[in-house]
Design a protein around this motif. Structure first.
Motif, PDB file in Angstrom:
ATOM      1  N   PRO A  89      -2.023  55.710 -60.383  1.00 56.42           N
ATOM      2  CA  PRO A  89      -3.278  56.487 -60.283  1.00 56.42           C
ATOM      3  C   PRO A  89      -3.378  57.577 -61.354  1.00 56.42           C
ATOM      4  O   PRO A  89      -4.489  57.876 -61.813  1.00 56.42           O
ATOM      5  CB  PRO A  89      -3.220  57.081 -58.869  1.00 56.42           C
ATOM      6  CG  PRO A  89      -1.807  56.970 -58.433  1.00 56.42           C
ATOM      7  CD  PRO A  89      -1.205  55.812 -59.163  1.00 56.42           C
ATOM      8  N   GLU A  90      -2.235  58.151 -61.764  1.00 60.49           N
ATOM      9  CA  GLU A  90      -2.278  59.142 -62.845  1.00 60.49           C
ATOM     10  C   GLU A  90      -2.811  58.525 -64.129  1.00 60.49           C
ATOM     11  O   GLU A  90      -3.654  59.117 -64.820  1.00 60.49           O
ATOM     12  CB  GLU A  90      -0.856  59.670 -63.121  1.00 60.49           C
ATOM     13  CG  GLU A  90      -0.498  60.932 -62.395  1.00 60.49           C
ATOM     14  CD  GLU A  90       0.711  61.593 -63.028  1.00 60.49           C
ATOM     15  OE1 GLU A  90       1.422  62.269 -62.284  1.00 60.49           O
ATOM     16  OE2 GLU A  90       0.971  61.422 -64.248  1.00 60.49           O
ATOM     17  N   ASP A  93      -6.573  57.633 -63.986  1.00 58.30           N
ATOM     18  CA  ASP A  93      -7.427  58.800 -64.206  1.00 58.30           C
ATOM     19  C   ASP A  93      -7.402  59.259 -65.660  1.00 58.30           C
ATOM     20  O   ASP A  93      -8.409  59.726 -66.188  1.00 58.30           O
ATOM     21  CB  ASP A  93      -6.969  59.957 -63.302  1.00 58.30           C
ATOM     22  CG  ASP A  93      -7.282  59.700 -61.827  1.00 58.30           C
ATOM     23  OD1 ASP A  93      -8.047  58.761 -61.535  1.00 58.30           O
ATOM     24  OD2 ASP A  93      -6.754  60.428 -60.974  1.00 58.30           O
ATOM     25  N   LEU A 118      -4.625  51.783 -55.771  1.00 58.99           N
ATOM     26  CA  LEU A 118      -4.275  52.909 -56.654  1.00 58.99           C
ATOM     27  C   LEU A 118      -5.210  52.996 -57.857  1.00 58.99           C
ATOM     28  O   LEU A 118      -5.078  53.906 -58.677  1.00 58.99           O
ATOM     29  CB  LEU A 118      -2.826  52.775 -57.125  1.00 58.99           C
ATOM     30  CG  LEU A 118      -1.761  52.847 -56.019  1.00 58.99           C
ATOM     31  CD1 LEU A 118      -0.365  52.600 -56.604  1.00 58.99           C
ATOM     32  CD2 LEU A 118      -1.796  54.205 -55.297  1.00 58.99           C
TER      33      LEU A 118
ATOM     34  N   ARG B 110      -5.882  57.403 -52.061  1.00 60.60           N
ATOM     35  CA  ARG B 110      -5.512  56.165 -52.744  1.00 60.60           C
ATOM     36  C   ARG B 110      -4.077  55.770 -52.397  1.00 60.60           C
ATOM     37  O   ARG B 110      -3.778  54.610 -52.129  1.00 60.60           O
ATOM     38  CB  ARG B 110      -5.650  56.322 -54.269  1.00 60.60           C
ATOM     39  CG  ARG B 110      -7.069  56.277 -54.763  1.00 60.60           C
ATOM     40  CD  ARG B 110      -7.137  56.420 -56.286  1.00 60.60           C
ATOM     41  NE  ARG B 110      -6.804  57.768 -56.722  1.00 60.60           N
ATOM     42  CZ  ARG B 110      -6.828  58.156 -58.003  1.00 60.60           C
ATOM     43  NH1 ARG B 110      -7.153  57.297 -58.955  1.00 60.60           N
ATOM     44  NH2 ARG B 110      -6.524  59.395 -58.328  1.00 60.60           N
ATOM     45  N   HIS B 111      -3.178  56.789 -52.420  1.00 58.06           N
ATOM     46  CA  HIS B 111      -1.791  56.516 -52.029  1.00 58.06           C
ATOM     47  C   HIS B 111      -1.720  55.993 -50.598  1.00 58.06           C
ATOM     48  O   HIS B 111      -0.954  55.091 -50.292  1.00 58.06           O
ATOM     49  CB  HIS B 111      -0.956  57.797 -52.135  1.00 58.06           C
ATOM     50  CG  HIS B 111      -0.769  58.302 -53.521  1.00 58.06           C
ATOM     51  ND1 HIS B 111      -0.946  59.634 -53.837  1.00 58.06           N
ATOM     52  CD2 HIS B 111      -0.426  57.676 -54.672  1.00 58.06           C
ATOM     53  CE1 HIS B 111      -0.703  59.801 -55.132  1.00 58.06           C
ATOM     54  NE2 HIS B 111      -0.398  58.635 -55.658  1.00 58.06           N
ATOM     55  N   ALA B 114      -2.826  52.439 -50.449  1.00 55.69           N
ATOM     56  CA  ALA B 114      -1.782  51.586 -51.026  1.00 55.69           C
ATOM     57  C   ALA B 114      -0.635  51.414 -50.040  1.00 55.69           C
ATOM     58  O   ALA B 114      -0.118  50.309 -49.849  1.00 55.69           O
ATOM     59  CB  ALA B 114      -1.273  52.188 -52.337  1.00 55.69           C
ATOM     60  N   SER B 150       4.414  64.500 -63.855  1.00 55.76           N
ATOM     61  CA  SER B 150       5.255  63.620 -63.037  1.00 55.76           C
ATOM     62  C   SER B 150       6.598  63.326 -63.701  1.00 55.76           C
ATOM     63  O   SER B 150       7.505  62.807 -63.051  1.00 55.76           O
ATOM     64  CB  SER B 150       4.517  62.309 -62.743  1.00 55.76           C
ATOM     65  OG  SER B 150       4.052  61.710 -63.932  1.00 55.76           O
ATOM     66  N   SER B 225       0.282  65.279 -60.127  1.00 56.11           N
ATOM     67  CA  SER B 225      -1.145  65.061 -59.849  1.00 56.11           C
ATOM     68  C   SER B 225      -1.780  66.225 -59.102  1.00 56.11           C
ATOM     69  O   SER B 225      -2.960  66.172 -58.759  1.00 56.11           O
ATOM     70  CB  SER B 225      -1.332  63.769 -59.046  1.00 56.11           C
ATOM     71  OG  SER B 225      -0.846  63.923 -57.725  1.00 56.11           O
ATOM     72  N   THR B 246     -11.609  54.321 -50.729  1.00 52.86           N
ATOM     73  CA  THR B 246     -10.777  53.292 -51.352  1.00 52.86           C
ATOM     74  C   THR B 246     -10.877  51.984 -50.587  1.00 52.86           C
ATOM     75  O   THR B 246     -11.034  50.910 -51.188  1.00 52.86           O
ATOM     76  CB  THR B 246      -9.314  53.769 -51.416  1.00 52.86           C
ATOM     77  OG1 THR B 246      -9.258  55.002 -52.139  1.00 52.86           O
ATOM     78  CG2 THR B 246      -8.424  52.747 -52.094  1.00 52.86           C
TER      79      THR B 246
END
Lengths: 256, 256
Positions: A89-90, A93, A118, B110-111, B114, B150, B225, B246
């Protein structure tokens, strides 16, 4: 492998690739070079680029890649440290509207549905093919893959000089030992160990050679979920069927 | 922390917990002990257990855990090496019908979508709360979290003696150096560094102390994020809204 990182090394390979009706060129280490992108554009071939960090994905998009493959740490081969769940997802985006394929730990329809939740436009798979009926994987290694769990891989610099995920065997354990020499940087490590690895693979079926224990190959953590040999077309069908089943079940959460 | 790994250490804590109207006890390191499970059953309290490998998840289920938290390597704090994308469906299949919560890299709708595509019954979150308005995170560390990517975490044994993911700072870098002593095993490392870490955190806002640079805390890769301070209720609302959005978008793939 070590010879192909300069234009003099990769151009003869591209000549062969472009002599065929290809649809895609993928750059796995670093942004696709401008000359490769120009040549692909002229031939109406899409260019994909693999990224293990969001910063790399942005560089690839700026270089002109048509598709970004966001590859999480779970993946086999050269891979970074950020997990697929965080990375995808990072990257989606960061490079929007460039389409992103999710890679790393992807082998089933559930994985595909998760990847698309995602924000991925699709999936990029590797390990799932290594145990198919059609795979040219060394038979000894294929049997090890079928028996392996998701905890049996390791990121090791022992084959290419860069961190690459592979099956953990006494080969990788010896290289990881505190008192072992560190692997050389790419491209020197392949020069050092390439012939030895070829001998190990050739000897892996010779009883008493010790090569059986050493034999390894690049594979992702998803190897733990793959325990039977399947024809490649059956793998595709099962991914699609499970993807549809998963979306159908998920959409049930919307009925309130 | 180091004192609570035996019944003599944890029973006084359980006495306090059970004196309140709790609903859940979670075991984060190892299977829940039989006496804890018995006591929880008698009080109608559910028992969860965190697992970083499928083998551990099976042990937790066999020990009688009501809920398994499958925590991928992305997670903050004590965490294993298998990524969430690979771990969750493996654990779901291995412990069914025991419900599984997905952890590690989970901070958005979203996570969550998923995770549920992978078969989880829900999600278990940690890092997302550390930068909320209500969080008691040290202000210096909270600012570092908001700025982090991240790629800025590391699994380090430098605080507890077991591998735990935390923000990479000069503190972790020094412990990772080749010529630094290895961290001691749990429970000795906390005895060694606990007072120093407290002093670092107290001094982190003192100009010129150097403590600002050293300060760190447990956090997962999803820290990359999270770039704004939000009230906790807004985090919940945004997760739920994005989850619904989502699933709605995913269900569109079924219209063919």
């Amino acid at each position: 492998m070590s010879m192909n990182v300069s234009p003099a090394g990769y151009e003869p390979l591209l000549d062969i690739a472009f002599a065929h009706p290809i649809r895609l060129i993928a750059s796995a280490l670093g942004p696709p070079p401008a000359d490769v992108i120009d040549r692909a554009r002229a031939a109406n071939v899409k260019v994909a680029a693999l990224a293990g960090t969001t910063a790399h994905a942005v560089k690839h998009a700026e270089a002109g890649a048509d598709i970004i493959v966001a590859q999480g740490s779970e993946a086999g081969g050269h891979t970074g440290e950020v997990g697929t769940m965080v990375l995808v997802p990072e990257v989606v985006d960061a490079v929007s509207p460039v389409p992103v394929l999710a890679a790393g730990g992807i082998a089933s329809g559930r994985h595909m549905a998760a990847a698309m939740a995602l924000g991925a436009a699709g999936i990029w798979t590797g390990s799932v093919w290594l145990t198919t009926a059609e795979a040219e994987t060394e038979p000894v290694v294929k049997q090890k893959f079928l028996a392996a769990t998701s905890s049996d891989t390791v990121r090791s610099r022992s084959i290419t000089g860069k961190p690459a995920r592979m099956l953990r065997t006494p080969w990788t354990d010896e290289w990881e030992r505190e008192d072992s020499p560190k692997p050389l940087p790419m491209p020197l490590q392949p020069l050092l160990v390439g012939a030895a690895l070829n001998r190990i693979n050739r000897s892996a079926t010779t009883p008493g050679s010790g090569a059986h224990e050493l034999a390894t190959y690049f594979v992702g953590q998803v190897v733990g979920s793959i325990n039977t040999v399947r024809p490649a077309d059956r793998v595709v069908l099962q991914i699609v069927e499970e993807f549809i089943d998963t979306l159908t079940a998920l959409s049930g959460h919307l009925d309130v």
